[in-house]
Scaffold this motif. Sequence first.
Motif, short mmCIF file in Angstrom:
data_model
loop_
_atom_site.label_atom_id
_atom_site.label_comp_id
_atom_site.label_asym_id
_atom_site.label_seq_id
_atom_site.Cartn_x
_atom_site.Cartn_y
_atom_site.Cartn_z
N LEU A 1 0.82 -1.20 0.00
CA LEU A 1 0.00 0.00 0.00
C LEU A 1 0.86 1.25 0.00
O LEU A 1 1.76 1.42 0.83
N ASP A 2 0.55 2.16 -0.94
CA ASP A 2 1.20 3.48 -1.04
C ASP A 2 2.71 3.38 -1.26
O ASP A 2 3.46 4.29 -0.89
N SER A 3 3.18 2.26 -1.84
CA SER A 3 4.61 2.09 -2.10
C SER A 3 4.82 1.73 -3.56
O SER A 3 3.93 1.18 -4.21
N PRO A 4 5.99 2.02 -4.09
CA PRO A 4 6.30 1.61 -5.46
C PRO A 4 6.27 0.08 -5.58
O PRO A 4 6.52 -0.63 -4.62
N THR A 5 5.98 -0.39 -6.77
CA THR A 5 6.01 -1.82 -7.02
C THR A 5 7.44 -2.33 -6.93
O THR A 5 8.37 -1.72 -7.46
N SER A 6 7.61 -3.47 -6.28
CA SER A 6 8.93 -4.09 -6.17
C SER A 6 8.99 -5.27 -7.11
O SER A 6 8.19 -6.20 -7.01
N VAL A 7 9.91 -5.23 -8.06
CA VAL A 7 10.05 -6.30 -9.05
C VAL A 7 11.18 -7.21 -8.63
O VAL A 7 12.32 -6.79 -8.48
N GLU A 8 10.86 -8.50 -8.44
CA GLU A 8 11.83 -9.44 -7.86
C GLU A 8 11.72 -10.79 -8.55
O GLU A 8 10.75 -11.08 -9.25
#
Length: 694
Positions: free
Chosen positions: A291-298
């Motif tokens: 929520l309310d954070s950039p997407t983390s690509v992993e």
Amino acid sequence: MIFDKITNLFHNPQTNNAPKSTVHNNCRIFAFNLKGLQSNMMKHSLYICLLMAVMAMAGCRQAKLSVADEQFARGEYYDASVTYKKVYNQLKKKEQRPERGMVAFRLGNCYKRLNMSVRAANAYQNAIRYEYPDSTAMLYLAQALHAEGKYTQAVATYEQYLALNPRDSLALRGLEGCRTSIANKGVPSRYEVHAAKLFNTRRSDFCPMLWGEDYDQIYFASTTEKATGDRKSEITGMKNADIFFSKKNEKGEWQRPEAVEGELNTELDEGIMSFSPDGNTMYFTKARRELDSPTSVEIYTSTRSDAKWSAPVKYEVIADTLSTFGHPAVSPDGNYLYFVSDMPGGYGGNDIWRISLKDRVGTLLNLGPDINTAGNDDFPYVRSDSVLYFSSDGHPGMGGLDLFRAVKTGDTSWRKEHLPAPLNSSGDDFGITFAATEEGFFTSNRNDPKGYDHIYSFKYIPVKITISGIVTDKDEEPVPGAVIRIVGNDGSIQKEVARDDGSFTFTLGRGVKYAMLAGAKGYLNQKQEFESDNTPEDAEYWVEFVLPSIINPSVIENIFYDFDKADLREESVEALNSLITVLNDNPHVVIEMASHTDRWGSEAYNMSLSHRRAQSVVDYLIAHGISADRLKAQGYGKSQPKTVTKRINRLYPQFEEGTVLTEEYVLSLSEADQEAADQINRRTEFSVISLDYE
């Protein structure tokens, strides 16, 4: 688009430093119905109050630039594009032109990341029209035109930008790609490409991966409405991607795709997968949302058991929480993991890296400048220990992401080549996978106005060069069962048995020199040589083998003498040289060279003339390297009139097959037919008298 280009979307520095604020203002909208207002309410003060209330509500409904910026910073490009467009439409005053240009540029950036090149081009054109001061708008416009396939316009725009920024590598390579694309337009390719309709939906379907002992399974990612969950992505406006798969049935036909079984798919994005050599471990990209954070690509892994896939487990490439990691590709030997990241130490944008799966410490390696550029270099596919396929928008290409093939020449040195159309197009082309042969699948958003990705099949059609022919005897009768051998200077050796009609066919290589030998029981061998064409086009050749019989005499056509003389005329050389070739191809043969005359003249005279003529042929053969021990000259005068064969009947249909052209028969013919019969009787021929010459 989601996972197909997810790491591209989040390399913007704003993404990792975004403020953690809510997406929406939660502004309540009220509906008004003014039609039923009473006349006694129409006092001046009430009008003022009502007007102020309406203005307050309109302000509540107005889109805010700050909201759009926050959405963009979190990577919510679809939502941001909607908000930016509303803000743009609100800026209508003349003095707001600078703000309009700025918003148009940011709107173009959203469309650029959503791969909507047509909309991006329009937005950047508006930014330039409203005098947006950053020249990057011109570069992005050139790239958008490039991706639309408008190469001439893109060239002019690249040149305008380079006049201001002459050393920009992306612009220089983009300009080169446009010019090359113009030059190569219409150049034929050996690839066939077709939309894989069974795997495609109305949304994005991308990054296929063939797997299985016979490549009888295919996995891919899709944002179809059948994907898990109900939420639409703020990034793309579509559902988040799930991983689907399809199998071939016993007839080799692909079955309708299904979502993979197990705990792998979630409401988050999953896609872009690769498998360990045993197929029991899947490496894939996952976009984790908070929520309310950039997407983390992993990168995550999942293990297979009883046809089901386990819950994802994060694969920690290195200890780095700020960079993106995705697009995993396992080497065929299972030793290395290739992946894409925007981590520090690269060449700009996304780079392709490699790390050992057995010992990660100290094995991290950037693939180097032959692969990586200031642009985005993505979607690695490792076909062998030394062959890598990938996509890039930083190398010169046809537009957007283009497919490249690279052959390893050192740890960080590669020899690369741009794949031709129709594998590449002006759109994004990426995510390729191969079967055992030169065929497979890849992804492209070509011809899709929304920028959605779809899966395409491809197959390389090799140049088809064939040589067909027929084996006959001297009388043009087919020789069924004749054996034809063909040897190429490329080391190839082929053998075929002639069909009942004497025909045969071989498949050949380009630019190869061949020697062919045909033979059959009861016949002498014959050899021919030729070279196939070296041009990359289909070609068909034709060859005829005429095998001399060991049992029956073989006429040598086109042997000419002057009237009443035994000297050979110049026109006879070609036929005699052909006979030399036959004797060289059959070195154990001893022949009798016989000459025959027509009915004119005495028997004694004709016998002497025919013997001298036969001897002239023998003398020529000896002078050209044939041993005298293999040759016998014999004159028969007019004692052996010719029997009409099938071939003679075809050439002279007035003579029935099997007819003997005796003097008595010839005298019964018309004057013209008498001359034809005499010509047939005047002949030089050879017969095999021994096969034991040493």
